[in-house]
Each structure stands twice: as structure tokens, then as C-alpha cells.
Design an enzyme around this catalytic site. Structure first.
Site, PDB file in Angstrom:
ATOM      1  N   GLU A 133       0.945  -1.117   0.179  1.00 11.80           N
ATOM      2  CA  GLU A 133       0.078   0.033   0.005  1.00 11.80           C
ATOM      3  C   GLU A 133       0.818   1.240  -0.135  1.00 11.80           C
ATOM      4  O   GLU A 133       0.780   2.182  -0.639  1.00 11.80           O
ATOM      5  CB  GLU A 133      -0.874  -0.050   1.240  1.00 11.80           C
ATOM      6  CG  GLU A 133      -1.860  -0.977   1.226  1.00 11.80           C
ATOM      7  CD  GLU A 133      -1.456  -2.247   2.053  1.00 11.80           C
ATOM      8  OE1 GLU A 133      -0.140  -2.642   2.081  1.00 11.80           O
ATOM      9  OE2 GLU A 133      -2.332  -3.027   2.743  1.00 11.80           O
ATOM     10  N   GLY A 143       6.987  -1.821  14.425  1.00 15.67           N
ATOM     11  CA  GLY A 143       6.209  -0.925  13.799  1.00 15.67           C
ATOM     12  C   GLY A 143       5.204  -0.307  14.813  1.00 15.67           C
ATOM     13  O   GLY A 143       5.130   0.960  14.821  1.00 15.67           O
ATOM     14  N   LYS A 192      -0.016  -9.453   3.707  1.00 14.04           N
ATOM     15  CA  LYS A 192       0.805  -8.900   2.768  1.00 14.04           C
ATOM     16  C   LYS A 192       1.011 -10.100   1.749  1.00 14.04           C
ATOM     17  O   LYS A 192       1.317  -9.618   0.415  1.00 14.04           O
ATOM     18  CB  LYS A 192       2.188  -8.513   3.477  1.00 14.04           C
ATOM     19  CG  LYS A 192       1.811  -7.278   4.260  1.00 14.04           C
ATOM     20  CD  LYS A 192       3.278  -6.775   4.812  1.00 14.04           C
ATOM     21  CE  LYS A 192       2.967  -5.564   5.692  1.00 14.04           C
ATOM     22  NZ  LYS A 192       4.474  -4.876   6.393  1.00 14.04           N
TER      23      LYS A 192
HETATM   24  C1  G6Q Z   1       3.265  -3.176  13.113  1.00 10.59           C
HETATM   25  C2  G6Q Z   1       3.282  -3.998  11.961  1.00 10.59           C
HETATM   26  C3  G6Q Z   1       2.512  -3.446  10.887  1.00 10.59           C
HETATM   27  C4  G6Q Z   1       3.429  -2.329   9.906  1.00 10.59           C
HETATM   28  C5  G6Q Z   1       2.876  -1.999   8.677  1.00 10.59           C
HETATM   29  C6  G6Q Z   1       3.679  -1.205   8.012  1.00 10.59           C
HETATM   30  O1  G6Q Z   1       3.861  -3.352  14.380  1.00 10.59           O
HETATM   31  O2  G6Q Z   1       4.146  -4.451  11.534  1.00 10.59           O
HETATM   32  O3  G6Q Z   1       1.372  -2.649  11.220  1.00 10.59           O
HETATM   33  O4  G6Q Z   1       3.768  -1.375  11.062  1.00 10.59           O
HETATM   34  O5  G6Q Z   1       2.603  -3.164   8.134  1.00 10.59           O
HETATM   35  O6  G6Q Z   1       5.056  -1.737   7.735  1.00 10.59           O
HETATM   36  P1  G6Q Z   1       6.240  -0.811   7.316  1.00 10.59           P
HETATM   37  O7  G6Q Z   1       6.603   0.262   8.107  1.00 10.59           O
HETATM   38  O8  G6Q Z   1       7.217  -1.978   6.983  1.00 10.59           O
HETATM   39  O9  G6Q Z   1       5.727  -0.313   5.902  1.00 10.59           O
END
Ligand code: G6Q
Length: 577
Positions: free
Chosen positions: A229, A284, A529
Site C-alpha cells: 500500500e 512498527g 501481505k
Molecule cells: C506493526 C506492524 C505493521 C506495520 C505495517 C507497515 O507493528 O508491523 O502494522 O507497521 O505493516 O510496515 P512498514 O513500516 O514496513 O511499511
């Protein structure tokens, strides 16, 4: 309660007879205690102990946690604390602060506390102090955000930046978003922050309608720099920018990246100077304190970003040092365990009585549900007890006119947190008094309920006839005994917000320890994903899809029919005009 029986067999080498937390003495005592106390009403507990509030609250700086409106006695609290001790909460807390690889499935340290380690004492990951790196990136953020805010750094044609668009999703979106939204009163005049996350191009398109390329700064936030995304939105934003502005060199002035994947950001066309680094020991959903917080620094100023870090540091220190009985995150976590595992409540609601905190429930949903929505324990075995609850909520007073009915008179128990400032950031007439009164009235009503005699007296006082009373009084009775926490603080400032967010982080951590799960991976997100790739391929051609189950095939083929017919008809109409 046992969770659904397993499809997934755990490893044959694993000891399926191993002891779990439910076999501990503390758990068994709590089970016993639950049976003895489940019919107790909080109304009676308050009557029996006029000092109940005194016995069940914690204050940290200006933040007050009143947890007296919970279905507990001093004995319950003691038993819950025993459970925390027996589960090793103190040991796991030590391990986290010591930078041990407690994210076992990804073999990583979990050290977001280092990002707000304001006393700056060394914090080690694999024997290396991470503080020099943390401080280096903070300094870089400060120089950049100061320059943008002062107008020293401008767009390609000399215009001042008026709009910051963060492109990211999940942890690279919700954290900075909740802070920017909550801290609007601290934002610089003339500067707007936007957050684009959804793959639905509507999100990007509607945002771009509100900005001018000359005065827009894009922050591409992605720890991995591979998230579908985010990459989709980043590429489209770059195209929009180049189409309107032309010239690759302008990109250097309008695009920055926050990532752990420097190579991918460089390939995207972002210069080294414009890349802000994060590390693999920052999860994240725990990353808003890192360079993922760059939009916060830009929108609110580095001084406010640092106040946010200070607030989190205060909570970290409290969490690390306070005895478990007086420890806010531990108490909130153990109350959650009490309802989740003994009262079998399935969800937990969060009601901020503050419009600025309207995104808090969404942020906490990710923090809690992504961390503790797990079925497999740290040893790879399926758990036999309930883990993380469903988190949901809306700001008060709106929720009162929507779903509070179920809280008051529904059949499902929903413990809830009510969060409210004493002083408004945007005072106007009587508004805030009304808001606060509603908050306190709701927690009082949820606790106390309305007894049959109170309902009857009220109807009689209102002059309702006996016939109508007979017919209606049962509907006017409220059981009460619905547990709530109230978090009350002076004003919603960056420091207070930092403390509150860290409070919930540590609450989630403690619960993960009790349930013996790894709160720091997110295989479910990774699975998501992977999934869309194949189907995207199927959608890109007209041939009938037969590869999946009948439902998925039908959905794909239905969309293909409508989609391709739509374009064929459009081409036909165009050719025949
Ligand atoms: C959070 C998860 C997930 C992640 C997103 C974005 O703990 O890992 O929400 O933050 O999928 O990932 P990226 O920062 O790698 O784009």
C-alpha cells in the site's frame, strides 16, 4: 474457557503435557476467588468501604488512574499481583529494558524505551549502546524540522511548506497520526499534516485535492520500504508531483523517507540526506517515538516531540521502578486479565472524552490486537485460555448516543476505560463541564446501575400510572456492576499524551507475559501481505478464474465481468459518438 480446537498441530517434539499459567497456584486461587466473589456488587463494595477510592487509585504526576469502579477487593488485587509475579512480569520487564531478544520468533530486541530514554544512560542491544544512534537521528530530525518550520528549507521554487503528507500504513501511520490529531492546538499555524495509508486511491486523491505540489512535503514512512500500500501510494504521489512540477531534481526537496531499508529508499529516488533511519529493534506499532515520528516533529515542532518523549520516559521509569501493586500499567493489565480470563469478557472499550483523542481507539486497536491477538505461546504450543481482547471505542459523548445502550443493559460484559482531561484545550462556554459531567455520570451509572426500587420510585415521582409501571419497570432497571477505569489528567499536552501512550504499551506488554505469548511479532500482518499478490494477477486478465474455492472464484469472476464490460462499453460508446 478453551479456545477452538486446533487444526495446527504443534511440533511432535514439544511437550504437550507442559504446565501453563493456568496450572499455577496463583491462577487456581483466582479461579476459586472468582467463584466466591462473582455475585458481589460494586455498589455494596462502595457502601462497605467509604474509602474505596483511596484504596484503589494511583497518581503519577498529574495523571490519575481511578480503578475503584472495578469488580475487585483488596484480596483480588493481591491475587492478581501474585499471578503477575508468578508469571515472571518483573523478569520479563528486566529483559526488555536490558535489550534481550524477547521477540523470540523474529530473534530481535524490543527496545522502543531507548527511543525516549531521556536520561540518556546507555541501553544495549547485542552489547552495543544504541543511544548514540538514537541521538544522532533525533538531532537530524531537529535540524530538518526546524528548517522546514522556519522557512529556511523551502520547496523547489522557493515556496514555504504548508502541507506534510505522511505516506505509510499500520505502525507507520497510526502512531504519528494519533499524536498529530491529538496535539492540534500545538501545531504551527499555516502547516497541515495529512496521513495517507489506504490502497484505495481515494485516500491519496482526496488528500492531493487539498494541497499544492510547490508547498507539499512527502514523508514516505515504511520500516521495510516494501509494504504494498505504501509503495503504491508513494509511486502515485511521486507521479502526481512530477506530472505537475516536472524535473526529477525537485524530488530531493519534496520527498523524504523513514526506513530501515536504505537501499530501497535510495532506489525510489530519495537522497541519502533525506533518509531517516530506524532499527530492527523498533517494532512498527511501537515506532512513533523514532523517526517514524518525523511528521510529529514537523507539525508540532521538535520541542513538543521531545515533550512527548519525556512523558513516555516518565511512564517507563514508573513501570520499571514502582512496586507491582502501585504500578499503573501492571494494575491495568491485571484488571484486563481478571475480566478476560475469569469473567470471560471478550472485549475492552476505550472512551476518550476528548475530541482530540478521537483516533486513540484505532491506535490502541493496533497496539493491543496486533500484539496480543495470538494463539500460539512462546514455546510454539497452542494456548488453552483466552488471550488479547477485542479493543474498540469512540469518543464520548458520541458513544453514549450509539452503543452505550449495550454497555448499560446488554448481555455482554464490556470493561471500559474512560479518559478525560480536567481542563479543555479549546474552552468554549459550558462545553467542557458538560463533557466531564457526562463522563463521570456514565462511570457512576455503569457501576451503580438502577435498582428495582429506585426505578419504581422514579416512575412514581414522575406520576406514571400503576398499569404503565407494571408494564415498563423491568426495562427501567439497570444491573450496574459494569467495571470501568477512569484516567483523569490536567490537560492534554504532549507530555501527558506520551505518558498515556506508554501506559498502554506497557499494559499490553504485561498481558503478553501473563499469556506467555510473543507480543512483538505480527505473522497475521505478514500473511495479509502475501495473500493479495496471486489474486491481483488473476484480476489482471479476462480469462475465467478456477484456481480457488467456489466463493473466491465467483467473486473474482463477478468483478471481472463487471469491470471489463464497463470498459468495453465505454470504448464502444466512445467509438460510436
Ligand atoms: C506493526 C506492524 C505493521 C506495520 C505495517 C507497515 O507493528 O508491523 O502494522 O507497521 O505493516 O510496515 P512498514 O513500516 O514496513 O511499511
Amino acid at each position: 474457557m478453551a479456545v477452538n480446537s486446533a487444526d495446527v498441530k504443534t511440533s511432535p517434539n514439544k511437550n504437550t503435557m507442559k504446565k501453563t499459567i493456568t496450572d499455577s497456584a496463583a491462577w487456581k486461587q483466582l479461579e476459586q476467588h472468582f467463584k466466591q466473589t462473582q455475585s458481589q456488587h460494586m455498589r455494596d463494595l462502595f457502601e462497605a468501604n467509604p474509602d474505596r477510592y483511596k484504596d484503589f487509585h494511583i497518581q503519577l504526576d498529574d495523571i490519575l488512574l481511578d480503578y475503584s469502579k472495578n469488580r475487585i477487593t483488596e484480596e483480588t488485587r493481591q491475587l492478581l499481583i501474585n499471578l503477575a509475579k508468578e508469571s515472571g512480569v518483573e523478569e520479563w520487564r528486566e529483559k526488555m529494558f536490558a535489550g534481550e531478544h524477547i521477540n523470540v520468533t523474529e530473534d530481535r530486541a524490543v527496545l522502543h524505551v531507548a527511543l525516549r530514554n531521556r536520561c540518556n544512560k546507555p541501553m544495549l542491544v547485542d552489547g552495543v549502546d544504541v543511544m548514540p544512534d538514537v541521538n544522532r537521528v533525533l538531532d537530524k530530525m531537529e535540524i530538518f524540522s526546524d528548517s522546514v518550520r522556519s522557512g529556511l528549507l523551502r520547496g523547489y521554487n522557493g515556496e514555504r511548506f504548508k502541507s506534510i503528507i505522511n505516506i505509510g500504513i499500520g505502525g507507520s501511520d497510526l502512531g504519528p497520526q494519533v499524536v498529530c490529531e491529538s496535539m492540534k492546538p500545538f501545531a504551527q499555524r499555516g502547516l497541515n499534516a495529512y496521513f495517507v495509508s489506504n490502497a484505495d486511491s481515494t485516500h491519496l486523491q482526496e488528500t492531493l485535492k487539498q494541497v499544492e505540489p510547490e508547498s507539499t512535503l512527502f514523508v514516505i514512512s515504511s520500516k521495510s520500504f516494501t509494504t504494498q500500500e505504501t509503495m503504491l501510494n508513494a509511486v502515485s504521489a511521486k507521479k502526481w508531483f512530477l506530472d505537475l512540477v516536472g524535473g526529477d531534481k525537485a524530488i530531493a526537496k519534496h520527498f523524504v523517507a523513514v526506513t530501515n531499508n536504505i537501499e530501497a529508499a535510495t532506489d525510489f529516488g530519495i537522497t541519502a540526506d533525506n533518509i531517516y533511519e530506524i532499527w530492527d529493534w523498533v517494532g512498527g506499532r511501537y515506532s512513533l517515538w523514532s523517526a517514524i515520528g518525523l511528521p510529529i516533529a514537523l507539525y508540532l515542532g521538535m520541542d513538543h516531540f521531545e515533550e512527548l518523549l519525556d512523558g513516555a520516559h516518565v511512564m517507563d521509569h514508573h513501570f520499571k521502578e514502582a512496586p507491582l501493586e502501585e504500578n499503573m500499567p501492571v494494575i491495568m493489565a491485571m484488571l484486563g486479565v481478571w475480566y478476560n480470563n475469569f469473567h470471560q469478557s471478550q472485549s475492552h472499550a476505550v472512551m476518550p472524552y476528548s475530541q482530540y483523542l478521537r483516533r486513540l481507539p484505532a491506535y490502541l486497536q493496533q497496539l493491543d490486537m496486533e500484539s496480543n491477538g495470538k494463539t500460539i505461546d512462546r514455546e510454539g504450543e497452542r494456548v488453552e485460555y483466552l488471550t488479547g481482547p477485542i479493543i474498540w471505542g469512540e469518543p464520548g459523548t458520541n458513544g453514549q448516543h450509539a452503543f452505550f445502550q449495550l454497555l448499560h443493559q446488554g448481555t455482554k460484559p464490556v470493561p471500559a476505560d474512560f479518559i478525560v482531561p480536567c481542563i479543555s484545550q479549546s474552552p468554549m462556554g459550558n462545553h467542557h463541564r458538560v463533557l466531564v459531567a457526562n463522563c463521570f455520570a456514565q462511570t457512576r451509572a455503569l457501576m451503580h446501575g438502577k435498582t428495582t426500587s429506585e426505578a419504581l420510585d422514579q416512575m412514581r415521582d414522575e406520576g406514571v400510572s400503576d398499569d404503565v409501571i407494571d408494564e415498563l419497570f423491568a426495562h427501567k432497571v439497570f444491573d450496574g456492576n459494569k467495571p470501568t477505569n477512569t484516567i483523569l489528567f490536567e490537560k492534554l499536552t504532549p507530555k501527558t499524551l506520551g505518558s498515556i501512550l506508554a501506559l498502554y504499551e506497557h499494559k499490553v506488554f504485561v498481558q503478553g507475559v501473563i499469556w506467555n505469548i510473543n507480543s512483538f511479532d505480527q505473522m497475521g500482518v505478514e500473511y495479509g501481505k502475501e495473500l493479495a499478490g496471486d489474486i491481483q494477477g488473476e484480476l489482471s486478465h479476462r480469462d475465467e478464474t478456477k484456481n480457488y474455492d467456489s466463493s473466491t472464484n465467483a467473486l473474482i469472476n463477478y468483478r471481472k465481468d463487471i469491470y471489463y464490460n464497463h470498459f468495453d462499453r465505454r470504448d464502444y460508446d466512445k467509438d460510436n459518438k
